[in-house]
Scaffold this motif. Structure first.
Motif, short mmCIF file in Angstrom:
data_model
loop_
_atom_site.label_atom_id
_atom_site.label_comp_id
_atom_site.label_asym_id
_atom_site.label_seq_id
_atom_site.Cartn_x
_atom_site.Cartn_y
_atom_site.Cartn_z
N ALA A 51 30.89 -2.57 44.13
CA ALA A 51 30.89 -1.19 44.64
C ALA A 51 32.17 -0.42 44.35
CB ALA A 51 30.57 -1.18 46.13
N PRO A 52 33.37 -0.93 44.68
CA PRO A 52 34.57 -0.14 44.40
C PRO A 52 34.71 0.23 42.92
CG PRO A 52 35.09 -1.92 45.91
CD PRO A 52 33.70 -2.17 45.42
N TYR A 53 34.42 -0.74 42.06
CA TYR A 53 34.49 -0.49 40.63
C TYR A 53 33.45 0.55 40.21
CZ TYR A 53 34.11 -1.47 35.60
OH TYR A 53 34.07 -1.36 34.22
N GLY A 54 32.20 0.35 40.63
CA GLY A 54 31.13 1.26 40.24
C GLY A 54 31.36 2.67 40.75
N VAL A 55 31.80 2.80 41.98
CA VAL A 55 32.04 4.13 42.55
C VAL A 55 33.20 4.81 41.83
CG1 VAL A 55 32.73 5.39 44.62
CG2 VAL A 55 31.07 3.53 44.80
N SER A 56 34.23 4.05 41.47
CA SER A 56 35.36 4.64 40.74
C SER A 56 34.92 5.15 39.37
CB SER A 56 36.49 3.63 40.58
OG SER A 56 36.17 2.61 39.64
N LYS A 57 34.01 4.42 38.72
CA LYS A 57 33.53 4.84 37.41
C LYS A 57 32.56 6.02 37.52
CE LYS A 57 35.67 2.09 34.56
NZ LYS A 57 36.56 2.63 33.51
N ALA A 58 31.78 6.06 38.58
CA ALA A 58 30.92 7.23 38.80
C ALA A 58 31.78 8.47 39.01
CB ALA A 58 30.02 6.99 40.01
N ALA A 59 32.87 8.33 39.76
CA ALA A 59 33.79 9.44 39.97
C ALA A 59 34.45 9.85 38.66
CB ALA A 59 34.84 9.07 41.01
N LEU A 60 34.77 8.88 37.81
CA LEU A 60 35.39 9.18 36.52
C LEU A 60 34.44 9.98 35.63
CD1 LEU A 60 37.86 8.76 34.68
CD2 LEU A 60 36.77 6.66 33.86
N TRP A 61 33.16 9.67 35.71
CA TRP A 61 32.17 10.43 34.93
C TRP A 61 32.11 11.87 35.42
CZ3 TRP A 61 29.99 12.36 31.19
CH2 TRP A 61 28.70 12.89 31.17
N MET A 62 32.10 12.09 36.73
CA MET A 62 32.09 13.46 37.23
C MET A 62 33.39 14.18 36.90
SD MET A 62 30.23 15.75 38.47
CE MET A 62 28.81 14.72 38.90
N LEU A 63 34.53 13.46 36.96
CA LEU A 63 35.80 14.05 36.55
C LEU A 63 35.73 14.49 35.09
CD1 LEU A 63 38.83 14.66 37.02
CD2 LEU A 63 39.30 12.30 36.32
N THR A 64 35.11 13.67 34.25
CA THR A 64 34.94 14.01 32.84
C THR A 64 34.20 15.33 32.68
OG1 THR A 64 34.86 11.66 32.22
CG2 THR A 64 33.95 13.23 30.64
N ARG A 65 33.14 15.50 33.43
CA ARG A 65 32.32 16.72 33.32
C ARG A 65 33.09 17.95 33.80
NH1 ARG A 65 26.61 15.61 35.99
NH2 ARG A 65 26.18 17.60 34.97
N TYR A 66 33.83 17.80 34.89
CA TYR A 66 34.63 18.92 35.40
C TYR A 66 35.73 19.29 34.41
CZ TYR A 66 32.78 19.72 40.10
OH TYR A 66 31.99 20.09 41.16
N LEU A 67 36.43 18.27 33.90
CA LEU A 67 37.49 18.53 32.95
C LEU A 67 36.95 19.21 31.69
CD1 LEU A 67 39.62 15.25 33.11
CD2 LEU A 67 40.34 17.53 33.84
N ALA A 68 35.78 18.78 31.24
CA ALA A 68 35.19 19.36 30.03
C ALA A 68 34.95 20.85 30.19
CB ALA A 68 33.88 18.64 29.68
N VAL A 69 34.49 21.24 31.37
CA VAL A 69 34.24 22.67 31.64
C VAL A 69 35.55 23.44 31.71
CG1 VAL A 69 33.36 24.31 33.34
CG2 VAL A 69 32.04 22.26 32.79
N GLU A 70 36.52 22.91 32.44
CA GLU A 70 37.77 23.63 32.64
C GLU A 70 38.65 23.66 31.39
OE1 GLU A 70 40.01 22.66 36.09
OE2 GLU A 70 38.27 22.80 37.45
N ALA A 71 38.56 22.62 30.56
CA ALA A 71 39.43 22.54 29.38
C ALA A 71 38.85 23.24 28.16
CB ALA A 71 39.70 21.08 29.04
N ALA A 72 37.55 23.54 28.17
CA ALA A 72 36.91 24.19 27.03
C ALA A 72 37.45 25.63 26.89
CB ALA A 72 35.40 24.21 27.23
N PRO A 73 37.46 26.18 25.68
CA PRO A 73 36.96 25.57 24.44
C PRO A 73 38.03 24.83 23.64
CG PRO A 73 37.46 27.86 24.05
CD PRO A 73 37.79 27.60 25.50
N THR A 74 39.24 24.76 24.16
CA THR A 74 40.34 24.21 23.36
C THR A 74 40.33 22.68 23.32
OG1 THR A 74 41.69 26.09 24.05
CG2 THR A 74 42.83 24.26 23.02
N VAL A 75 40.13 22.05 24.48
CA VAL A 75 40.20 20.59 24.58
C VAL A 75 38.82 20.03 24.90
CG1 VAL A 75 41.26 18.65 25.80
CG2 VAL A 75 42.58 20.74 25.39
#
Length: 252
Positions: A161-185
């Protein structure tokens, strides 16, 4: 007939990549693949001896510049040491590969210390490195972040659970960062399946799962590294906020 442009390049010439967890398995393969594609490196891992061997090998094979930071990015001091190394020169690509599972335990049995330990490596360090590098990448006009995921972050895996939840959070962080960093990064996630350093099953758990993998085998680190080179290269110039799964076709 209209002339079509040349295919996008899978080269990384002129770039510098920071790769965490780079001393073994997938991290080492990504570092080697990036170097062969022309990228200089900043490689990070906890074991200085193993990390030094990887750096020496890559320098000898490719001739690229390889800077080493032997530290634990889960600690404040370790992360600070990586940040200081970043002052020595710009980084164009960030690969957040370092991770820990925290062992096998139920949610009820996992105490706060374990959750904090797992999240410090698997989520807080990638977030802090991204926060440090995004302004620099944006100012430079380009950049790429790749976060290494896990199937445990896509569906529950017993006693992880701790590992899986941390990776699920990392996936959502990826999506948020992609939106905020676009279109440059560009920011994407890469999710390996079963992988071992020699491409053979490591344990009985691996052997049991192979039956659910259409490719019928365990993956090799270089097969994940190839996908990472694609995501980091101009061939993926219109790809952001995506999850690339490399698991031999296994349904999660």
């Amino acid at each position: 007939m209209e002339q079509l442009p040349a295919a996008p390049s899978f080269r990384l010439d002129g770039s510098t990549a920071l790769i965490t967890g780079a001393s073994r398995n997938i991290g080492r393969a990504i570092a080697s693949a990036f170097a062969h594609a022309g990228s200089d490196l900043v490689i990070v891992a906890r074991d200085p001896v193993r990390l030094g061997r990887v750096a020496e090998s890559i320098r000898g094979e490719t001739g690229v510049v390889v800077r080493e930071v032997a530290t634990d990015i889960a600690s404040t001091e370790g992360l600070d040491s990586v940040m200081r190394e970043l002052d020595a020169g710009p980084v164009d690509i960030l690969v957040n590969n370092a991770h820990i599972t925290g062992g096998t335990t139920s949610i009820v049995s996992a105490d706060d210390e374990l959750w904090n330990t797992v999240f410090s490596t698997n989520l807080w360090a990638p977030l802090r490195l991204a926060r440090r590098l995004l302004p620099q990448m944006t100012a430079a006009g380009s950049g790429c972040i790749i976060n290494l995921m896990s199937g445990s972050g896509l569906q529950p895996t017993p006693e992880l659970a701790p590992y899986g939840v941390s990776k699920a959070a990392l996936w959502m962080l990826t999506r948020y960062l992609a939106v905020e960093a676009a279109p440059t990064v560009r920011v994407n996630a890469l999710c390996p399946g079963l992988v071992s350093e020699d491409g053979t099953p490591r344990n009985e758990s691996h052997r049991a799962i192979i039956g659910t993998v259409p490719m019928g085998r365990v993956g090799r680190p270089e097969e994940i590294a190839g996908a990472a080179v694609y995501l980091a290269s101009s061939a993926a110039s219109y790809v952001t906020g995506e999850l690339l799964i490399v698991n031999g076709g296994r349904p999660w």
